[in-house]
Write a protein that holds these residues in place. Sequence first.
Motif, short mmCIF file in Angstrom:
data_model
loop_
_atom_site.label_atom_id
_atom_site.label_comp_id
_atom_site.label_asym_id
_atom_site.label_seq_id
_atom_site.Cartn_x
_atom_site.Cartn_y
_atom_site.Cartn_z
N ASN A 46 55.75 32.99 49.15
CA ASN A 46 56.90 32.26 49.73
C ASN A 46 56.87 30.79 49.39
O ASN A 46 57.90 30.16 49.21
CB ASN A 46 56.91 32.44 51.25
N LYS A 47 55.67 30.26 49.31
CA LYS A 47 55.55 28.83 48.98
C LYS A 47 55.78 28.58 47.50
O LYS A 47 55.78 27.44 47.05
CB LYS A 47 54.14 28.34 49.33
N GLY A 48 55.90 29.65 46.73
CA GLY A 48 56.14 29.51 45.29
C GLY A 48 54.85 29.26 44.51
O GLY A 48 54.88 28.96 43.33
N ILE A 49 53.71 29.37 45.20
CA ILE A 49 52.44 29.14 44.50
C ILE A 49 52.11 30.35 43.62
O ILE A 49 51.71 30.21 42.47
CB ILE A 49 51.31 28.87 45.51
N LEU A 50 52.31 31.53 44.18
CA LEU A 50 52.09 32.75 43.41
C LEU A 50 53.41 33.43 43.15
O LEU A 50 54.30 33.43 44.01
CB LEU A 50 51.22 33.73 44.20
N LYS A 51 53.53 34.03 41.98
CA LYS A 51 54.75 34.77 41.72
C LYS A 51 54.47 36.26 41.71
O LYS A 51 55.13 37.05 42.33
CB LYS A 51 55.33 34.31 40.38
N ASP A 52 53.38 36.59 41.05
CA ASP A 52 53.16 37.99 40.78
C ASP A 52 51.66 38.24 40.68
O ASP A 52 50.96 37.50 40.01
CB ASP A 52 53.78 38.22 39.38
N ILE A 53 51.19 39.28 41.35
CA ILE A 53 49.80 39.68 41.14
C ILE A 53 49.86 40.83 40.15
O ILE A 53 50.46 41.86 40.42
CB ILE A 53 49.13 40.10 42.45
N SER A 54 49.27 40.63 38.98
CA SER A 54 49.52 41.58 37.89
C SER A 54 48.57 42.78 37.90
O SER A 54 49.00 43.91 37.87
CB SER A 54 49.42 40.89 36.53
N PHE A 55 47.27 42.53 37.92
CA PHE A 55 46.34 43.66 37.84
C PHE A 55 44.96 43.19 38.28
O PHE A 55 44.70 42.00 38.40
CB PHE A 55 46.27 44.22 36.41
N VAL A 56 44.10 44.17 38.51
CA VAL A 56 42.74 43.83 38.94
C VAL A 56 41.88 43.59 37.70
O VAL A 56 41.95 44.33 36.72
CB VAL A 56 42.18 44.94 39.88
N ILE A 57 41.13 42.50 37.74
CA ILE A 57 40.23 42.19 36.62
C ILE A 57 38.87 42.81 36.89
O ILE A 57 38.22 43.33 36.00
CB ILE A 57 40.05 40.65 36.45
N SER A 58 38.46 42.75 38.15
CA SER A 58 37.11 43.21 38.46
C SER A 58 37.02 43.61 39.94
O SER A 58 37.61 42.97 40.80
CB SER A 58 36.14 42.07 38.17
N THR A 59 36.30 44.69 40.19
CA THR A 59 36.03 45.04 41.59
C THR A 59 34.52 44.96 41.78
O THR A 59 33.77 45.73 41.15
CB THR A 59 36.51 46.48 41.92
N GLY A 60 34.10 44.01 42.57
CA GLY A 60 32.66 43.80 42.76
C GLY A 60 32.24 44.23 44.16
O GLY A 60 33.01 44.80 44.92
N LYS A 61 30.99 43.91 44.48
CA LYS A 61 30.45 44.29 45.79
C LYS A 61 31.09 43.47 46.90
O LYS A 61 31.35 43.97 47.97
CB LYS A 61 28.93 44.06 45.81
N GLU A 62 31.29 42.18 46.61
CA GLU A 62 31.75 41.29 47.68
C GLU A 62 33.20 40.87 47.55
O GLU A 62 33.79 40.39 48.50
CB GLU A 62 30.88 40.03 47.67
N ALA A 63 33.71 41.02 46.34
CA ALA A 63 35.07 40.51 46.11
C ALA A 63 35.72 41.28 44.97
O ALA A 63 35.03 41.87 44.13
CB ALA A 63 34.99 39.04 45.74
N ASN A 64 37.05 41.27 44.99
CA ASN A 64 37.81 41.75 43.83
C ASN A 64 38.48 40.54 43.20
O ASN A 64 38.85 39.60 43.90
CB ASN A 64 38.87 42.76 44.25
N VAL A 65 38.65 40.59 41.90
CA VAL A 65 39.31 39.48 41.21
C VAL A 65 40.57 40.03 40.53
O VAL A 65 40.52 41.08 39.88
CB VAL A 65 38.37 38.82 40.18
N TYR A 66 41.69 39.34 40.75
CA TYR A 66 42.98 39.78 40.21
C TYR A 66 43.55 38.73 39.27
O TYR A 66 43.30 37.53 39.43
CB TYR A 66 43.99 40.01 41.34
N HIS A 67 44.36 39.20 38.35
CA HIS A 67 45.14 38.29 37.51
C HIS A 67 46.47 38.07 38.20
O HIS A 67 47.05 39.00 38.77
CB HIS A 67 45.36 38.94 36.14
N ALA A 68 46.96 36.83 38.15
CA ALA A 68 48.27 36.56 38.76
C ALA A 68 48.99 35.47 37.99
O ALA A 68 48.37 34.73 37.21
CB ALA A 68 48.08 36.12 40.21
N TYR A 69 50.29 35.39 38.21
CA TYR A 69 51.08 34.31 37.63
C TYR A 69 51.57 33.40 38.74
O TYR A 69 51.91 33.86 39.83
CB TYR A 69 52.31 34.87 36.90
#
Length: 268
Positions: A46-69
């Motif tokens: 809503n703040k316009g900081i993120l537009k789109d979360i595209s896909f997951v880059i990595s799923t780890g033990k403590e965190a997942n990392v996603y690509h976004a625009y």
Amino acid sequence: MSYKDLNKIDGKIDKERIREKDSNALKVIESVFDFQTSMVLVKLMNKGILKDISFVISTGKEANVYHAYSSKKEEFAIKIYRTTTAEFKRNWIYVQGDPRFKKYKKGTYSFIYTWAKKEYKNLKRMLNAGIPVPKPEIVNKNILIMSFIGEKQNAAPLIREVNLKKPGKVYSEILDILSLMYNEAKLVHADLSEYNILYYKNKPIIIDVSQAVLLDHPQAAFFLYRDVSNINRYFSSLGVKTLNNSDLFEQITGVQPNPKLELYEIDR
Ligand SMILES: Nc1ncnc2c1ncn2[C@@H]1O[C@H](COP(=O)(O)OP(=O)(O)OP(=O)(O)O)[C@@H](O)[C@H]1O
Ligand SMILES: [Mg+2]
């Protein structure tokens, strides 16, 4: 939980601004993330900081990392720390005694928010010291947004996945980074290995710095010795003539390591 309860969780969320198109986004987001995480993501959209979360880059033990625009079409990496994980129980030693987190309260959520903030602050500190790390953009609750290392949706590989043409050169670049980290950023990474260094445009980039500690942490010397051993082990496996662990420790800190530290040489 209803949208009414939402304002209690975060007074800044503006109900009116969750428009229809966002509610569709919310449905998708909610099927992947837990409620609190979804709300923060929608707020960032809503703040316009993120537009789109595209896909997951990595799923780890403590965190997942996603690509976004971002709405400006910049590529971001979003690290989302799991709010339910036993791993965090053993992580308190990296936070305890750090004056930057004096107000840390016991409790899983509080701990995870502190952990995300710690990674943000450590990244900033490293960046200011001239260390190649992702640029931290925003931290909010269990979500850290940083610059994406890679381009056109292709994340840079870890150094362990690259057939380095000149491993000796990369080794010496990492030694320079270790020195900058200790002497300029005044931090010890504390989980440094070929698993937490990306290789991008022929240069090493350090990631995963939530556990990095200030030099006055009681175990800073031990963590540094472990980092040094990991780097030496990896690069000697590639045939690089590495310094021995104690000499490298001394080169970085200016003092010989306590001989007891050698007992802790660890293989991953
Ligand atoms: N800024 C970034 N740009 C591109 N890829 C990234 C970025 N940050 C992290 N990654 C990718 O996500 C992976 C996991 O990130 P990180 O090491 O920070 O998390 P982690 O919780 O330690 O995960 P793991 O348990 O797998 O080590 C990395 O190995 C890397 O491939
Ligand atoms: Mg990692």
